[in-house]
Each structure stands twice: as structure tokens, then as C-alpha cells.
Design a protein around this motif. Structure first.
Motif, PDB file in Angstrom:
ATOM      1  N   GLY A 128      54.998 153.542  98.763  1.00 23.08           N
ATOM      2  CA  GLY A 128      55.068 151.909  98.063  1.00 23.08           C
ATOM      3  C   GLY A 128      54.299 151.097  98.605  1.00 23.08           C
ATOM      4  O   GLY A 128      53.234 151.344  99.070  1.00 23.08           O
ATOM      5  N   GLY A 129      54.742 149.780  98.316  1.00 18.61           N
ATOM      6  CA  GLY A 129      53.642 148.722  98.884  1.00 18.61           C
ATOM      7  C   GLY A 129      54.613 147.356  99.288  1.00 18.61           C
ATOM      8  O   GLY A 129      55.940 147.454  99.409  1.00 18.61           O
ATOM      9  N   ILE A 130      53.722 146.484  99.670  1.00 22.39           N
ATOM     10  CA  ILE A 130      54.394 145.199 100.295  1.00 22.39           C
ATOM     11  C   ILE A 130      54.018 144.096  99.321  1.00 22.39           C
ATOM     12  O   ILE A 130      52.968 144.021  98.588  1.00 22.39           O
ATOM     13  CB  ILE A 130      54.139 144.840 101.578  1.00 22.39           C
ATOM     14  N   VAL A 131      54.977 143.124  99.076  1.00 19.73           N
ATOM     15  CA  VAL A 131      54.889 141.688  98.193  1.00 19.73           C
ATOM     16  C   VAL A 131      55.107 140.527  99.220  1.00 19.73           C
ATOM     17  O   VAL A 131      56.159 140.512  99.911  1.00 19.73           O
ATOM     18  CB  VAL A 131      55.546 141.637  97.171  1.00 19.73           C
ATOM     19  N   ILE A 132      54.128 139.774  99.455  1.00 14.77           N
ATOM     20  CA  ILE A 132      54.406 138.559 100.492  1.00 14.77           C
ATOM     21  C   ILE A 132      53.927 137.407  99.656  1.00 14.77           C
ATOM     22  O   ILE A 132      52.935 137.283  99.177  1.00 14.77           O
ATOM     23  CB  ILE A 132      53.340 138.809 101.607  1.00 14.77           C
ATOM     24  N   ALA A 133      55.074 136.473  99.433  1.00 19.33           N
ATOM     25  CA  ALA A 133      54.922 135.256  98.704  1.00 19.33           C
ATOM     26  C   ALA A 133      55.084 134.203  99.611  1.00 19.33           C
ATOM     27  O   ALA A 133      56.059 134.001 100.297  1.00 19.33           O
ATOM     28  CB  ALA A 133      55.948 135.598  97.378  1.00 19.33           C
ATOM     29  N   ARG A 134      54.176 133.403  99.423  1.00 25.26           N
ATOM     30  CA  ARG A 134      54.067 132.241 100.316  1.00 25.26           C
ATOM     31  C   ARG A 134      54.414 130.874  99.546  1.00 25.26           C
ATOM     32  O   ARG A 134      53.504 130.614  98.709  1.00 25.26           O
ATOM     33  CB  ARG A 134      52.643 131.834 101.099  1.00 25.26           C
ATOM     34  N   ASN A 135      55.617 130.299  99.429  1.00 27.02           N
ATOM     35  CA  ASN A 135      56.123 129.373  98.618  1.00 27.02           C
ATOM     36  C   ASN A 135      55.841 128.000  99.304  1.00 27.02           C
ATOM     37  O   ASN A 135      56.505 127.722 100.380  1.00 27.02           O
ATOM     38  CB  ASN A 135      57.350 129.384  98.104  1.00 27.02           C
ATOM     39  N   GLU A 136      55.169 127.088  99.085  1.00 30.23           N
ATOM     40  CA  GLU A 136      55.345 125.637  99.346  1.00 30.23           C
ATOM     41  C   GLU A 136      56.473 124.781  98.478  1.00 30.23           C
ATOM     42  O   GLU A 136      56.272 124.984  97.138  1.00 30.23           O
ATOM     43  CB  GLU A 136      54.115 124.833  99.281  1.00 30.23           C
ATOM     44  N   VAL A 137      57.384 124.069  99.054  1.00 35.24           N
ATOM     45  CA  VAL A 137      58.584 123.725  98.508  1.00 35.24           C
ATOM     46  C   VAL A 137      59.033 122.333  98.685  1.00 35.24           C
ATOM     47  O   VAL A 137      58.652 121.857  99.900  1.00 35.24           O
ATOM     48  CB  VAL A 137      59.842 124.578  98.712  1.00 35.24           C
ATOM     49  N   LYS A 138      59.275 121.552  97.789  1.00 42.36           N
ATOM     50  CA  LYS A 138      59.853 120.231  97.904  1.00 42.36           C
ATOM     51  C   LYS A 138      60.948 120.193  99.077  1.00 42.36           C
ATOM     52  O   LYS A 138      60.731 119.107  99.928  1.00 42.36           O
ATOM     53  CB  LYS A 138      60.335 119.811  96.409  1.00 42.36           C
ATOM     54  N   SER A 139      62.083 120.983  98.946  1.00 45.66           N
ATOM     55  CA  SER A 139      63.040 121.009  99.982  1.00 45.66           C
ATOM     56  C   SER A 139      63.454 122.391 100.211  1.00 45.66           C
ATOM     57  O   SER A 139      63.927 123.234  99.356  1.00 45.66           O
ATOM     58  CB  SER A 139      64.140 120.364  99.424  1.00 45.66           C
ATOM     59  N   TYR A 140      63.358 122.732 101.633  1.00 41.24           N
ATOM     60  CA  TYR A 140      63.580 124.184 101.965  1.00 41.24           C
ATOM     61  C   TYR A 140      64.812 124.573 101.755  1.00 41.24           C
ATOM     62  O   TYR A 140      65.367 125.623 101.252  1.00 41.24           O
ATOM     63  CB  TYR A 140      62.868 124.356 103.382  1.00 41.24           C
ATOM     64  N   ASP A 141      65.925 123.239 102.098  1.00 44.80           N
ATOM     65  CA  ASP A 141      67.278 123.687 102.120  1.00 44.80           C
ATOM     66  C   ASP A 141      67.550 123.988 100.333  1.00 44.80           C
ATOM     67  O   ASP A 141      68.632 124.803 100.266  1.00 44.80           O
ATOM     68  CB  ASP A 141      68.200 122.562 102.658  1.00 44.80           C
ATOM     69  N   PRO A 171      58.567 125.008 109.068  1.00 45.68           N
ATOM     70  CA  PRO A 171      58.721 123.517 108.962  1.00 45.68           C
ATOM     71  C   PRO A 171      57.340 122.627 108.944  1.00 45.68           C
ATOM     72  O   PRO A 171      56.342 123.214 109.440  1.00 45.68           O
ATOM     73  CB  PRO A 171      59.735 123.076 110.296  1.00 45.68           C
ATOM     74  N   GLY A 172      57.481 121.676 108.206  1.00 44.28           N
ATOM     75  CA  GLY A 172      56.122 120.729 108.011  1.00 44.28           C
ATOM     76  C   GLY A 172      56.274 120.053 106.902  1.00 44.28           C
ATOM     77  O   GLY A 172      57.388 120.131 106.197  1.00 44.28           O
ATOM     78  N   LYS A 173      55.003 119.394 106.334  1.00 49.05           N
ATOM     79  CA  LYS A 173      54.669 118.703 105.160  1.00 49.05           C
ATOM     80  C   LYS A 173      53.669 119.606 104.568  1.00 49.05           C
ATOM     81  O   LYS A 173      52.490 119.263 104.833  1.00 49.05           O
ATOM     82  CB  LYS A 173      54.722 117.386 105.282  1.00 49.05           C
ATOM     83  N   PRO A 174      53.763 120.144 103.418  1.00 48.96           N
ATOM     84  CA  PRO A 174      55.129 120.696 102.633  1.00 48.96           C
ATOM     85  C   PRO A 174      55.830 121.710 103.720  1.00 48.96           C
ATOM     86  O   PRO A 174      55.045 122.449 104.515  1.00 48.96           O
ATOM     87  CB  PRO A 174      54.635 121.288 101.509  1.00 48.96           C
ATOM     88  N   GLU A 175      56.996 122.004 103.520  1.00 46.75           N
ATOM     89  CA  GLU A 175      57.705 123.076 103.902  1.00 46.75           C
ATOM     90  C   GLU A 175      57.515 124.455 103.233  1.00 46.75           C
ATOM     91  O   GLU A 175      56.871 124.338 102.122  1.00 46.75           O
ATOM     92  CB  GLU A 175      59.256 122.848 103.853  1.00 46.75           C
ATOM     93  N   GLY A 206      62.018 124.338  92.933  1.00 46.13           N
ATOM     94  CA  GLY A 206      61.389 123.310  93.751  1.00 46.13           C
ATOM     95  C   GLY A 206      60.127 123.789  94.336  1.00 46.13           C
ATOM     96  O   GLY A 206      59.325 123.085  95.389  1.00 46.13           O
ATOM     97  N   VAL A 207      59.675 124.965  94.063  1.00 42.57           N
ATOM     98  CA  VAL A 207      58.085 125.574  94.466  1.00 42.57           C
ATOM     99  C   VAL A 207      57.098 124.730  93.934  1.00 42.57           C
ATOM    100  O   VAL A 207      56.922 124.544  92.418  1.00 42.57           O
ATOM    101  CB  VAL A 207      57.997 127.003  94.207  1.00 42.57           C
ATOM    102  N   THR A 208      56.220 124.131  94.620  1.00 45.86           N
ATOM    103  CA  THR A 208      55.187 123.260  93.870  1.00 45.86           C
ATOM    104  C   THR A 208      53.993 124.067  94.226  1.00 45.86           C
ATOM    105  O   THR A 208      52.918 123.840  93.389  1.00 45.86           O
ATOM    106  CB  THR A 208      54.781 122.030  94.996  1.00 45.86           C
ATOM    107  N   LYS A 209      53.791 125.318  94.954  1.00 46.99           N
ATOM    108  CA  LYS A 209      52.457 126.014  95.020  1.00 46.99           C
ATOM    109  C   LYS A 209      52.927 127.532  95.462  1.00 46.99           C
ATOM    110  O   LYS A 209      53.683 127.431  96.474  1.00 46.99           O
ATOM    111  CB  LYS A 209      51.502 125.529  95.975  1.00 46.99           C
TER     112      LYS A 209
END
Length: 223
Positions: A128-141, A171-175, A206-209
């Protein structure tokens, strides 16, 4: 001079210079590194040996994956007991000399604190394989509440079986929320992850990127 410029470029790509000094990062997490490697066996010999060297820096386990489209590019996942300490080690060590040759692309590193930890085992071969998705979000919660509400994420139109889900938060801006899962057939993952239905889900949570890495599993182990 070259070394200092290399690290300046690296941490510009990371976008986490200030976060790396944040005391909340002194907790378990994972690093995900996309890099070009001239000789994988040579890299492993230099970076992983002796394993006690990495254990002393808080590294607990690893996995290696070959990029789905570029056979010269690899994805390295590293589980660590202290995310800040691991980032500091990568920054101060000669890590780049082990993998980067003339003209090769600077490694990109994603980092996140463990929310749902990733499981590692001692495996010299892996299907198999791996999928790694990095989401920049408006609000993590808000994003996390939506993710949890969806349940098992076993969509009928995936075309593959997902497993070993993990979630990592920076954590940070963006989360940032990094979601990782294994795919029984990695060649089917890009079409599903970039489908209109998935894009709609991401927008509603709320994913922006989003940036996604896909890799064929090679091996993983525990230090």
C-alpha cells in the motif's frame, strides 16, 4: 555561508520559525519530510545509525515512502517525544548533507503535535501507500469537531481501503491540521482526495488551503 542560506530557506518553507519556539510544541508529535535522496541506502546508513543517536534526541519511530510520481523523491515520517527538540535537531544537524546533492530541491518539512498518534511497527516491507494532507484551517476546533462527526471516513467511492488514521495539529496563524492515513491502493487516492465531493467537504469545514503528499510504502521501524 551556504549552510546558513540553506537553513534560512528551509525554515522559510516550514513557516514555523516562531511556532518552533512555542513551549506548547514540547510534546509528542510527528515530522513529515519530503526530500530528494541520491542513494537511499547511503542516507539510511548516515541518518539512522547509530539509532541511539536519534533516540537521544527523542525520535521514537520512522517510516519511508517513495513519492507516487517521482521515484527520486521520498517521504520520511518521524515520530518524536518532543516536537520542538526534533525540529531543533534537524535544524542544527547535518541532515541536509545526507540527502541533498547538487541541484536537488530543498526538503520540505511539515510538523504537528499528536492529537491522534500515528502507529508504527518494525516492517522491512509494506504494502500500500500513505496519504498526508496538510490543511490550513480557519479554526482548528471547528475543523476537528467536523472531522470527528464524520465517523470512520469509509467513503464508498474511495476505490481503496483507508487505515491507520492519525491527526497532528500545529498551532499558529493559520492553524494547521495534518491528517495521515494508509491506502491499500495508493494510485486511487489522488482522484478521491481531489474530487469535487472532497473539495466541498473541505470548504465546509473551514479549510482554506490544502497540500497533499502521496507515497508508496517502503518500510518502517521503531528506534
Amino acid at each position: 555561508m551556504k549552510t546558513s542560506l540553506w537553513f534560512a530557506s528551509l525554515f522559510f518553507l516550514l513557516g514555523i520559525i516562531s511556532c518552533a519556539r512555542h513551549p506548547s510544541l514540547e510534546a509528542p508529535g510527528n515530522l513529515f519530510i519530503r526530500l530528494q535522496i541520491c542513494d537511499l541506502n547511503d542516507f539510511k546508513k548516515n541518518f539512522f545509525n547509530p539509532p541511539d543517536k536519534l533516540k537521544a534526541q527523542g525520535f521514537l519511530a520512522y517510516s519511508i515512502h517513495r513519492d507516487l510520481k517521482d521515484p527520486k523523491t521520498y517521504i520520511l515520517a518521524l515520530k518524536c517525544s518532543n516536537l520542538k527538540k526534533a525540529l531543533d535537531y534537524i535544524q542544527s544537524s547535518n541532515f541536509h548533507t545526507m540527502c541533498v546533492g547538487a541541484g536537488l530541491v530543498i526538503p520540505v518539512i511539515w510538523a504537528g503535535l499528536d492529537v491522534r498518534g500515528r502507529k508504527y511497527e518494525n516492517k522491512l516491507t509494506m504494502p500500500g501507500g500513505i496519504v498526508i494532507a496538510r490543511n490550513e484551517v480557519k479554526s482548528y476546533d471547528f475543523w476537528k469537531a467536523c472531522f470527528d462527526a464524520e465517523g470512520q471516513h469509509h467513503h464508498a467511492d474511495r476505490g481503496y481501503v483507508p487505515s491507520n488514521y492519525s491527526i497532528h495539529h500545529l498551532p499558529g496563524k493559520p492553524e494547521v491540521a495534518i491528517v495521515v492515513h494508509e491506502a491499500s491502493n495508493i494510485t486511487k487516492a489522488p482522484a478521491f482526495m481531489t474530487s469535487p465531493a472532497m473539495k466541498g467537504v473541505m470548504e465546509s469545514t473551514g479549510v482554506t488551503k490544502i497540500d497533499i503528499w502521496y507515497g508508496t510504502n517502503l518500510e518502517e521501524g521503531i528506534f
